[in-house]
Motif scaffolding. Structure first.
Motif, PDB file in Angstrom:
ATOM      1  N   PRO A  93       0.791  -2.401  -0.487  1.00 20.30           N
ATOM      2  CA  PRO A  93       1.619  -3.225  -1.385  1.00 20.30           C
ATOM      3  C   PRO A  93       0.882  -3.518  -2.690  1.00 20.30           C
ATOM      4  O   PRO A  93      -0.343  -3.605  -2.708  1.00 20.30           O
ATOM      5  CB  PRO A  93       1.853  -4.510  -0.578  1.00 20.30           C
ATOM      6  CG  PRO A  93       0.961  -4.455   0.604  1.00 20.30           C
ATOM      7  CD  PRO A  93       0.497  -3.051   0.786  1.00 20.30           C
ATOM      8  N   ARG A  94       1.673  -3.651  -3.740  1.00 18.47           N
ATOM      9  CA  ARG A  94       1.060  -3.934  -5.047  1.00 18.47           C
ATOM     10  C   ARG A  94       0.373  -5.309  -5.021  1.00 18.47           C
ATOM     11  O   ARG A  94       0.761  -6.165  -4.219  1.00 18.47           O
ATOM     12  CB  ARG A  94       2.141  -3.922  -6.133  1.00 18.47           C
ATOM     13  CG  ARG A  94       2.561  -2.518  -6.516  1.00 18.47           C
ATOM     14  CD  ARG A  94       3.708  -2.530  -7.490  1.00 18.47           C
ATOM     15  NE  ARG A  94       4.937  -2.996  -6.861  1.00 18.47           N
ATOM     16  CZ  ARG A  94       6.127  -3.033  -7.469  1.00 18.47           C
ATOM     17  NH1 ARG A  94       6.231  -2.661  -8.718  1.00 18.47           N
ATOM     18  NH2 ARG A  94       7.198  -3.461  -6.828  1.00 18.47           N
ATOM     19  N   PRO A  95      -0.627  -5.518  -5.881  1.00 17.40           N
ATOM     20  CA  PRO A  95      -1.328  -6.816  -5.872  1.00 17.40           C
ATOM     21  C   PRO A  95      -0.358  -7.973  -6.077  1.00 17.40           C
ATOM     22  O   PRO A  95       0.692  -7.818  -6.709  1.00 17.40           O
ATOM     23  CB  PRO A  95      -2.288  -6.715  -7.061  1.00 17.40           C
ATOM     24  CG  PRO A  95      -2.412  -5.256  -7.353  1.00 17.40           C
ATOM     25  CD  PRO A  95      -1.130  -4.605  -6.912  1.00 17.40           C
ATOM     26  N   ALA A  96      -0.729  -9.128  -5.547  1.00 21.30           N
ATOM     27  CA  ALA A  96       0.110 -10.318  -5.736  1.00 21.30           C
ATOM     28  C   ALA A  96       0.143 -10.667  -7.217  1.00 21.30           C
ATOM     29  O   ALA A  96      -0.908 -10.737  -7.857  1.00 21.30           O
ATOM     30  CB  ALA A  96      -0.465 -11.482  -4.931  1.00 21.30           C
ATOM     31  N   PRO A  97       1.332 -10.872  -7.793  1.00 19.73           N
ATOM     32  CA  PRO A  97       1.385 -11.208  -9.231  1.00 19.73           C
ATOM     33  C   PRO A  97       0.855 -12.618  -9.481  1.00 19.73           C
ATOM     34  O   PRO A  97       0.806 -13.452  -8.575  1.00 19.73           O
ATOM     35  CB  PRO A  97       2.876 -11.108  -9.554  1.00 19.73           C
ATOM     36  CG  PRO A  97       3.594 -11.228  -8.258  1.00 19.73           C
ATOM     37  CD  PRO A  97       2.656 -10.792  -7.178  1.00 19.73           C
TER      38      PRO A  97
END
Ligand code: GLY
Ligand code: MN
Length: 443
Positions: A93-97
């Motif tokens: 998953p993409r990094p936490a914004p």
């Protein structure tokens, strides 16, 4: 995310914290652990279905992917143990914004076991667990009666019906993106394209992957538009269509819009075209009927009356509207419910809930598909989607029964090849008037 939206998100998370604290204290818990979900692997296969987060998790944060644990203790900053597997087969998953890390303590872990270990570390109180991973929860010490406890779930579901300004902003943005898809699908249809091409035009114009849609698009030409959830996509054998119904939406940060339009062409029967124009007008009138303190069922019944008037004006009904309503003659033409709650799920939860702590209020037996029996409140987001269809399966019993002389069957037979009409907007119920999230974007 711009700063105005970050502020709304902060207020949304504050509202979630307050609602969770109330629900926990009312049900005898002092901590909430919410799992983001498990992947669904097809039977005897190594492929997974497209993943959807547990709605309770998505209500707090749009973080993507399975296996995360959200840890909420009233009075403490919420934490997320985020599963980021060390995997070279699939993209993590993409990094936490930053708008999430500003409000949550986010710790990345490589395995579900690590997530549980980290989450369990610091708590001695009574934890409620929400999510599908019941076995994992029990294996990690959560008693069975604290896994998805119904009274707690009911309170959270009840609250979901009223949206925060952040959620409304997500839904408004979703409507804006979807509007590009509607314009593109219409252009494709009018140029003689197929159902499948109209679907691809919708995806291309919105820039959305099919698996990220909040629900499969419903794009039906002619008679197929009378199948309420038609998911087929025909090729050239059915093109060019004479009319097209599109029911489609996109999601923004986990919130999906739900819009329907019925498009006509010079090839559409003029009476069918008049019905579409009449439906558009009555749908706008219904939007004004959605008011706080009003039972939704009442508005659904107003829809039946207005549809009865339209059937009468076009000569399909040969009897007066009162008589038609009394004998249920509008129901085969308008078999579904006027609308439903909308948000994280396209048919959002709580529509038939009786009280904040549970219970079910079923719709009347004559209106079995009405998804919402609640009384409207300020801040609820609900769809307004009256329709009128020519569905042989529903009309045959009328043709053969006591109502046969009340309907102009020659006209019905002429219009049946054009299928059905539905017009749907997403509406925020307000005390000083409603906010229509769709019309500013989709005419
Ligand atoms: N968008 C499909 C439905 O509301 O049933
Ligand atoms: Mn809908």
């Amino acid at each position: 995310m711009d700063s105005a939206l970050s502020t709304l998100y902060r207020e949304h998370v504050d509202a979630r914290s307050a609602a969770a604290a109330r629900a926990l204290s009312a049900t005898g818990f002092d901590r909430l652990l919410v799992h983001s979900g498990k992947p669904f692997t097809y039977f005897a296969d190594d492929n997974d279905a497209p993943f959807r987060s547990t709605p309770h998790f998505a209500h707090w944060t749009p973080l993507e992917g399975p296996g995360h644990l959200l840890d909420v203790v009233p009075g403490r900053r919420p934490r997320v143990f985020r599963l980021v597997p060390r995997d070279f087969w699939y993209e993590p998953p993409r990094p936490a914004p930053s708008f999430v890390t500003d409000l949550f303590d986010v710790t990345d872990v490589a395995t579900p076991e690590e997530a549980w270990k980290a989450a369990a570390a610091s708590h001695g109180g009574r934890t409620a667990f929400l999510g599908e991973a019941a076995e994992e929860a029990e294996a990690n010490g959560i008693p069975r009666d604290a896994v998805n406890p119904p009274r707690l779930v009911a309170r959270l579901d009840w609250d979901r019906a009223c949206k925060t300004p952040y959620e409304v902003a997500c839904l408004l943005e979703a409507n804006a993106v979807a509007s590009r898809g509607f314009a593109a699908a219409q252009t494709t249809f009018l140029a003689g394209g197929t159902e499948l091409e109209a679907h691809h035009a919708f995806l291309a114009a919105t820039g959305v992957m099919e698996e990220a849609l909040p629900y499969p698009t419903i794009i039906g030409f002619d008679e197929r538009s009378a199948t309420l959830h038609y998911h087929g996509k025909r090729g050239h054998e059915a093109a060019p269509g004479r009319g097209m119904l599109v029911d489609a939406g996109v999601s923004v940060r986990g919130y999906g819009c739900d819009i329907t339009r019925t498009f006509t062409s010079p090839r559409t029967d003029p009476t069918f075209r008049a019905l579409v124009v009449g439906m558009d007008a009555l749908q706008r009138r219904l939007a004004d009927e959605l008011r706080p303190e009003r039972p939704y069922l009442e508005v659904h019944l107003v829809a039946h009356r207005l549809i009865g008037e339209l059937l009468r004006e076009t000569g399909i009904l040969k009897v007066g509207v009162d008589e038609a309503l009394a004998s249920g003659l509008t129901r085969p033409f308008f078999p579904h419910g006027l609308g439903h709650f909308l948000g994280i799920q396209v048919h959002d939860v709580g529509g038939r809930q009786e009280r904040p702590d549970g219970g079910t209020k079923a719709p009347p037996a004559e209106h079995p598909f009405l998804r919402t029996t609640r009384t409207l409140e300020e801040g609820m987001v609900i769809t307004n989607e009256p329709g009128l269809y020519f569905i042989p399966m529903l009309l045959e019993p009328v043709r053969e029964g006591a109502g046969r002389d009340a309907i102009d069957w020659r006209l019905v037979d002429r219009l049946t090849p054009f299928g059905g009409i539905r017009i749907e907007d997403d509406v925020v119920v307000g005390r000083e008037g409603n906010q229509n999230l769709t019309r500013p974007h989709v005419p």
